[in-house]
Design a protein around this motif. Structure first.
Motif, PDB file in Angstrom:
ATOM      1  N   ARG A  32      48.949 -20.593  76.063  1.00 49.32           N
ATOM      2  CA  ARG A  32      47.737 -19.671  76.404  1.00 49.32           C
ATOM      3  C   ARG A  32      47.184 -20.403  77.586  1.00 49.32           C
ATOM      4  O   ARG A  32      47.159 -21.639  77.722  1.00 49.32           O
ATOM      5  N   CYS A  33      46.602 -19.670  78.549  1.00 48.85           N
ATOM      6  CA  CYS A  33      45.798 -20.323  79.736  1.00 48.85           C
ATOM      7  C   CYS A  33      44.403 -19.694  79.937  1.00 48.85           C
ATOM      8  O   CYS A  33      44.075 -18.823  79.007  1.00 48.85           O
ATOM      9  N   ARG A  34      43.980 -20.253  80.748  1.00 51.42           N
ATOM     10  CA  ARG A  34      42.417 -19.581  80.958  1.00 51.42           C
ATOM     11  C   ARG A  34      42.290 -17.893  81.323  1.00 51.42           C
ATOM     12  O   ARG A  34      41.274 -17.539  81.064  1.00 51.42           O
ATOM     13  N   HIS A  35      43.327 -17.524  81.701  1.00 48.93           N
ATOM     14  CA  HIS A  35      43.511 -16.193  82.266  1.00 48.93           C
ATOM     15  C   HIS A  35      43.860 -15.197  81.160  1.00 48.93           C
ATOM     16  O   HIS A  35      43.157 -14.200  80.981  1.00 48.93           O
ATOM     17  N   TRP A  36      44.796 -15.676  80.155  1.00 51.21           N
ATOM     18  CA  TRP A  36      45.057 -14.834  78.996  1.00 51.21           C
ATOM     19  C   TRP A  36      45.206 -15.531  77.802  1.00 51.21           C
ATOM     20  O   TRP A  36      45.941 -16.697  77.649  1.00 51.21           O
ATOM     21  N   ASP A  37      44.412 -15.657  76.792  1.00 54.95           N
ATOM     22  CA  ASP A  37      44.199 -16.555  75.642  1.00 54.95           C
ATOM     23  C   ASP A  37      43.939 -15.912  74.356  1.00 54.95           C
ATOM     24  O   ASP A  37      43.453 -16.354  73.362  1.00 54.95           O
ATOM     25  N   ASP A  41      49.253 -14.180  73.251  1.00 59.45           N
ATOM     26  CA  ASP A  41      49.518 -14.574  74.735  1.00 59.45           C
ATOM     27  C   ASP A  41      50.365 -15.976  74.504  1.00 59.45           C
ATOM     28  O   ASP A  41      49.648 -16.971  74.985  1.00 59.45           O
ATOM     29  N   CYS A  56      51.048 -17.441  83.291  1.00 57.14           N
ATOM     30  CA  CYS A  56      50.840 -16.071  84.167  1.00 57.14           C
ATOM     31  C   CYS A  56      50.756 -16.157  85.464  1.00 57.14           C
ATOM     32  O   CYS A  56      50.861 -17.358  86.000  1.00 57.14           O
ATOM     33  N   ALA A  58      48.653 -15.476  87.611  1.00 56.92           N
ATOM     34  CA  ALA A  58      47.254 -16.106  88.109  1.00 56.92           C
ATOM     35  C   ALA A  58      47.367 -17.390  88.065  1.00 56.92           C
ATOM     36  O   ALA A  58      46.871 -18.365  88.982  1.00 56.92           O
ATOM     37  N   CYS A  59      47.917 -18.142  87.172  1.00 58.22           N
ATOM     38  CA  CYS A  59      48.200 -19.542  86.910  1.00 58.22           C
ATOM     39  C   CYS A  59      49.116 -19.924  88.167  1.00 58.22           C
ATOM     40  O   CYS A  59      48.859 -21.189  88.914  1.00 58.22           O
ATOM     41  N   GLU A  62      47.027 -20.241  91.310  1.00 53.90           N
ATOM     42  CA  GLU A  62      46.194 -21.089  91.426  1.00 53.90           C
ATOM     43  C   GLU A  62      46.753 -22.437  91.744  1.00 53.90           C
ATOM     44  O   GLU A  62      46.351 -23.368  92.340  1.00 53.90           O
TER      45      GLU A  62
END
Length: 123
Positions: A32-37, A41, A56, A58-59, A62
């Motif tokens: 899971r990441c900052r965008h999808w948690d 996910d 994702c 977005a990762c 970035e």
């Protein structure tokens, strides 16, 4: 005096908790990441441009300075999806056919990810 900055298409260091090259922003042990948690996910996807997995799109945006390249259809039989729960590397074929559950461990995947397949996989 102007100065130049050197940019690279190489993403930051990979996360050594994973056996595949995985990069992202605030990635937890199940990808899971900052965008999808949300609990579901737990998938990371491999991008053809840098051969690395990201939780994702977005990762990827970035962590790199290049445009993402979708995984090509002629490579759908290669591992390109990682289950963050059991760490099984799945082929795109297996992932697209799995009905939102890991075929290796049964963990639920986010069904909403289907809406984003065009960002990751050629069609």
């Amino acid at each position: 005096m102007a100065h130049s900055t050197t940019r690279t298409t190489t993403a930051p260091e990979t996360d050594d908790r994973f056996e595949v090259p995985l990069r992202g922003v605030a990635v937890d042990p199940e990808t899971r990441c900052r965008h999808w948690d949300d609990a579901v996910d737990v998938v990371a996807l491999r991008f053809a441009c840098c051969e690395a997995y990201y939780p994702c799109y977005a990762c990827h945006a970035e962590a790199t300075d290049h445009e993402p390249e979708q995984w090509p259809t002629d490579r759908f039989d290669e591992p390109a999806v990682l289950c963050g729960a059991c760490r099984e590397a799945l082929t795109v074929e297996a992932y697209l056919d799995c009905e939102d559950n890991c075929p290796a461990c049964g963990t639920a995947f986010n069904p909403g990810c289907r809406e984003h397949h065009h960002l990751y996989f050629e069609r």
